[in-house]
Scaffold this motif. Sequence first.
Motif, PDB file in Angstrom:
ATOM      1  N   GLY A   1       2.511   3.821   6.665  1.00  0.00           N
ATOM      2  CA  GLY A   1       3.905   3.226   6.973  1.00  0.00           C
ATOM      3  C   GLY A   1       3.900   3.002   8.466  1.00  0.00           C
TER       4      GLY A   1
ATOM      5  N   ASP B   1       0.880  -1.178   0.216  1.00  0.00           N
ATOM      6  CA  ASP B   1      -0.143   0.075  -0.036  1.00  0.00           C
ATOM      7  C   ASP B   1       0.770   1.275  -0.029  1.00  0.00           C
ATOM      8  OD1 ASP B   1       0.576   0.999   2.751  1.00  0.00           O
ATOM      9  OD2 ASP B   1      -0.368  -0.829   3.305  1.00  0.00           O
TER      10      ASP B   1
ATOM     11  N   PHE C   1       3.525  -6.110   2.503  1.00  0.00           N
ATOM     12  CA  PHE C   1       3.849  -7.647   3.479  1.00  0.00           C
ATOM     13  C   PHE C   1       4.054  -8.521   2.204  1.00  0.00           C
ATOM     14  CE2 PHE C   1       1.597  -5.233   6.573  1.00  0.00           C
ATOM     15  CZ  PHE C   1       2.069  -5.644   7.717  1.00  0.00           C
TER      16      PHE C   1
ATOM     17  N   LEU D   1      -2.384  -9.681  12.605  1.00  0.00           N
ATOM     18  CA  LEU D   1      -1.162 -10.064  12.000  1.00  0.00           C
ATOM     19  C   LEU D   1      -0.523 -11.281  12.727  1.00  0.00           C
ATOM     20  CD1 LEU D   1       0.712  -6.635  11.127  1.00  0.00           C
ATOM     21  CD2 LEU D   1      -0.201  -8.485   9.509  1.00  0.00           C
TER      22      LEU D   1
ATOM     23  N   THR E   1       3.600   0.444   3.022  1.00  0.00           N
ATOM     24  CA  THR E   1       3.920  -0.782   3.758  1.00  0.00           C
ATOM     25  C   THR E   1       3.725  -2.013   2.718  1.00  0.00           C
ATOM     26  OG1 THR E   1       3.295   0.015   5.606  1.00  0.00           O
ATOM     27  CG2 THR E   1       3.674  -2.316   5.637  1.00  0.00           C
TER      28      THR E   1
HETATM   29  P1  ADP Z   1      -4.890  -4.483  13.870  1.00  0.00           P
HETATM   30  O1  ADP Z   1      -6.104  -5.202  14.145  1.00  0.00           O
HETATM   31  O2  ADP Z   1      -4.813  -3.431  14.818  1.00  0.00           O
HETATM   32  O3  ADP Z   1      -4.739  -3.676  12.721  1.00  0.00           O
HETATM   33  P2  ADP Z   1      -2.824  -6.144  13.207  1.00  0.00           P
HETATM   34  O4  ADP Z   1      -2.279  -7.130  14.054  1.00  0.00           O
HETATM   35  O5  ADP Z   1      -3.546  -6.376  12.037  1.00  0.00           O
HETATM   36  O6  ADP Z   1      -3.888  -5.294  14.146  1.00  0.00           O
HETATM   37  O7  ADP Z   1      -1.696  -5.089  13.313  1.00  0.00           O
HETATM   38  C1  ADP Z   1      -0.988  -4.833  14.096  1.00  0.00           C
HETATM   39  C2  ADP Z   1      -0.432  -3.238  13.711  1.00  0.00           C
HETATM   40  O8  ADP Z   1       0.487  -3.067  12.682  1.00  0.00           O
HETATM   41  C3  ADP Z   1      -1.585  -2.256  13.652  1.00  0.00           C
HETATM   42  O9  ADP Z   1      -1.980  -1.726  14.862  1.00  0.00           O
HETATM   43  C4  ADP Z   1      -0.988  -1.082  12.652  1.00  0.00           C
HETATM   44  O10 ADP Z   1      -0.480  -0.322  13.583  1.00  0.00           O
HETATM   45  C5  ADP Z   1       0.217  -1.790  11.916  1.00  0.00           C
HETATM   46  N1  ADP Z   1      -0.145  -2.264  10.526  1.00  0.00           N
HETATM   47  C6  ADP Z   1      -0.607  -3.467  10.193  1.00  0.00           C
HETATM   48  N2  ADP Z   1      -0.584  -3.312   8.894  1.00  0.00           N
HETATM   49  C7  ADP Z   1      -0.139  -2.107   8.389  1.00  0.00           C
HETATM   50  C8  ADP Z   1      -0.229  -1.261   7.138  1.00  0.00           C
HETATM   51  N3  ADP Z   1      -0.510  -1.985   6.009  1.00  0.00           N
HETATM   52  N4  ADP Z   1       0.096  -0.021   7.270  1.00  0.00           N
HETATM   53  C9  ADP Z   1       0.408   0.720   8.562  1.00  0.00           C
HETATM   54  N5  ADP Z   1       0.712  -0.024   9.643  1.00  0.00           N
HETATM   55  C10 ADP Z   1      -0.037  -1.277   9.649  1.00  0.00           C
END
Ligand code: ADP
Length: 462
Positions: A398, A394, A455, A429, A453
């Motif tokens: 970030g 995306d 993945f 995650l 970001t």
């Molecule tokens: P949440 O349900 O809070 O999104 P996740 O485990 O999916 O929990 O993600 C953990 C943290 O990682 C999120 O709180 C966010 O701060 C960060 N995060 C995850 N994916 C992204 C992304 N694509 N861009 C920015 N930050 C991200």
Amino acid sequence: MKQSLRTKLTISYLAIAVLCVVLISIFSNLYLEKQFRSYVKANQERKNLEIVALITHQYEMQQTFDIIAIQNIGSSALDNGLILKIEDEKGNLVWDALQSNHSMCQGMLENIHNNMMSRYPNWKGEYIRSEYPIMVSFKKVGSVYIGYYGPFYFTESDLDFINSLNVVFIGVGVLALVLAIVLGTLIARGISKPIKNVINTAEGISKGNFDNKIRSSSSISEIDSLTGTINNMADILKLQEQLRKRLTADVAHELRTPLTTLQSHLEAMIDGIWEADATRLRSCHDEIIRISRLVGDLESLARVEGQNLILTKMHFDVVQLINSIAMNFEKEMLDKNIYIEISKEPTQVFADKDKLTQVIVNLLSNAVKYSKDNSRVDINVEVIDGAAVIRVKDTGIGIEKQHLDNIFERFYRVDSSRSRMTGGSGIGLTITKLIVEAHGGTIEVQSKIEEGTEFIVRLPQL
Ligand code: ADP
């Protein structure tokens, strides 16, 4: 009875030292004595030949046997334990030590016998006589009979030599034992001390003292890696403990807000302060949905965290799956005007479709959630080295570098207040990583703050 490692090691060193000393003493004693016996036998023969040479020389000088000279040779031979008898070429007796000094010969033989018996109680020695011809100008002029105690004998100085050798062996043995005790104790202490350290630290860790690390290093590589493992374990347990505490705090916090809102709203409606209209009931309903979502997240986590995450694998096209998932995000993407680009090339994977759906949903929903308005999300799928590589990229807010290592941890949120607002609980995650790893795959993240970001999921195709 249980013994300490130190006692056990010291006893082992001592036992090895005793065994070595005993074996070395036995074998070197046997070997040296064998060598010494052959030396004594060879020496005996050499002495006999010297006597024959002396008598031959005397005959050559005077062309007859000189009784006085022969008596001298005979009595010095007697001092060396040899009894001489000389006959001329016709067999007539010239001189016989036994006849001229019978008692001295007898005493000498008894003395040698007693010496030998003192060392070898079962010794079976006997009087032996060897004949040597006296040759002058290739002609036999007589014979020398040399009698001695055989098959061989030790003189007093020989016995002294053997005995002092044994004293040296005993001395070396005692010294080796003392050294074995001293060195054994030192080495055993060197080994047991770091192990004691490890035990003390492990006990501290078991009582929750996770900062109690082992600082000293050991020259023994196994102990070094043991201390490393314990230190690592302390770090992991500390992190787990922190996560556990945060989990309780987070769950309590997450639940308290909607519950308090619900409680106050309902109380107001019961007391007639508020009218139970659709807006107020919808607001109560929203809070209940938040609670259900959190409980749902917790349930999902418990399911994939269980030891036996059962996968029902099948072959399917992951690109097709991504396309159908993306359709469900249409509303969010329209709201934020996000453009999504997905690979066209069909790619087969062998995976659990439901679990992989959850992975894609989590990654895509994060990408949309943390994207700015009017941005884009790219989902690229390709096969590299027999693995399907799925990249979800995306151009959103970030993640700061210091958070990157932690975002896969349970309940880790980069910005808790923001995530709570966006409905995130920091579990997505964690679940994603557990599922990918259960498939034998890996997941990594690359991110730049304010740039976006990415993945990257790698799944083995077979
Ligand atoms: P949440 O349900 O809070 O999104 P996740 O485990 O999916 O929990 O993600 C953990 C943290 O990682 C999120 O709180 C966010 O701060 C960060 N995060 C995850 N994916 C992204 C992304 N694509 N861009 C920015 N930050 C991200």
